[in-house]
Design an enzyme around this catalytic site. Structure first.
Site, PDB file in Angstrom:
ATOM      1  N   HIS A   1       4.690   8.534  13.157  1.00 39.81           N
ATOM      2  CA  HIS A   1       3.816   7.413  13.495  1.00 39.81           C
ATOM      3  C   HIS A   1       4.652   6.187  13.861  1.00 39.81           C
ATOM      4  CE1 HIS A   1       4.797   6.405   9.353  1.00 39.81           C
ATOM      5  NE2 HIS A   1       4.003   5.357   9.307  1.00 39.81           N
TER       6      HIS A   1
ATOM      7  N   HIS B   1       0.811  -1.220   0.000  1.00 37.83           N
ATOM      8  CA  HIS B   1       0.000   0.000   0.000  1.00 37.83           C
ATOM      9  C   HIS B   1       0.842   1.267   0.000  1.00 37.83           C
ATOM     10  CE1 HIS B   1       0.799  -0.636   4.337  1.00 37.83           C
ATOM     11  NE2 HIS B   1       0.748   0.680   4.409  1.00 37.83           N
TER      12      HIS B   1
END
Length: 315
Positions: free
Chosen positions: A179, A115
């Site tokens: 993140h 992705h």
């Protein structure tokens, strides 16, 4: 010759665990606007800098950088699956030019991408194969990681080659910002997980793929409830990074250690090296001006989510 740049955070959790509707629409709207800009630019070649999440690159062979002369997307998290439109001769020429420029990049005639690569093609272009695209992998999760300086020099080398083609070139950087999703670390992983990180994860069963998806969704839900369940997001670091890209002062990152970035912003923040490489490539075309800056903390997606566009002043 002309050039256009779009950098965008990616998230595998889109459609699986989304933020409130106004925030979701905000992100979808900015992606549609970027898609319209790209369509108006109508690139003849796309160079896409992106990471991988132990789906195509593993510890059996883990290069710092790899240029795909052919590639296919696996469709994890319901992202687009299929063959990318990679121009073999151009990609091979790019790889040779980068190596001759002093950057030791590997090549792959059949790069498996996830992705991290499919997300920008899907949401900024609408298909994996609409335009010729050269995928450039930057290792962002598997220690030892490339430094910011090496990522910058890679981008500059790719940019010099791209500028020499005389084509309308779209540069894309995919990933980040701050993140730390539940990606395992080899040193502390149990034996079965180490086998996956060593290459067994290249062909996961549908059941194992679903389990991995569900673990990430669960982590996002837990993070919304408890911001200490994962490494906190760091909007101050994220916006400082965006400032450096906009002002072309990102060479300051040459002095920033990988360990420090992991400590202050999370281990997966190293995906921003894809943005750095894209902007360094843009700088090879001359001075630039950025626009359409976006940033928001989105805990549902476990991400400091951002976007930034730029154009060469001489393009």
């Amino acid at each position: 010759m002309s050039v256009h740049l779009e950098c965008l955070s990616h998230t595998p959790l889109l459609g699986h665990f989304d933020p409130p509707a106004p925030v979701l629409e905000e992100v979808l709207s900015l992606q549609r606007a970027a898609r319209d800009r790209i369509a108006a630019f109508d690139p003849e070649l796309v160079v896409l800098f992106s990471p991988d999440h132990f789906n195509g690159f593993f510890y059996n062979v883990m290069p710092s950088f790899c240029i795909g002369t052919g590639a296919h997307a696996i469709g994890d998290f319901d992202s687009l699956a299929g063959t990318l439109n990679v121009p073999f001769d151009l990609a091979t020429d790019c790889a040779a030019a980068v190596v001759n420029d002093g950057i030791d990049a590997a090549i792959s005639h059949d790069m498996q991408v996830d992705h991290g690569t499919a997300y920008p093609l899907q949401h900024l272009i609408g298909a994996l194969d609409k335009y010729p695209v050269i995928p450039v992998f930057i290792n962002s999760v598997a220690k030892p990681l490339p430094t910011f300086k090496r990522a910058r020099l890679l981008g500059e080398a790719v940019g010099r080659w791209a500028a020499s083609t005389g084509k309308r070139v779209l540069l894309i950087g995919s990933g980040g910002l701050s993140h730390q999703p539940p990606v395992p670390e080899y040193a502390s992983a149990p034996e079965q997980v180490r086998k996956s990180l060593d290459g067994a994860g290249y062909t996961l069963s549908p059941e194992d793929r679903a389990a991995r998806t569900n673990r990430t969704i669960a982590a996002g839900k837990a993070f919304v409830q408890d911001r200490n369940s994962l490494h906190p997001l760091n909007p101050a670091w994220d916006n400082g990074f965006l400032d450096m890209l906009e002002t072309q002062t990102y060479e300051q990152l040459d002095r920033v250690s990988n360990d420090l970035v992991s400590q202050v912003a999370g281990r997966s923040t190293h995906e921003v090296k894809a943005w750095l490489a894209a902007f360094a490539a843009l700088s090879a075309f001359g001075p630039y001006r950025s626009s359409h800056r976006y940033y928001r903390e989105i805990p549902e997606w476990i991400a400091g989510f951002g976007a930034l566009s730029a154009k060469s002043l001489g393009a």
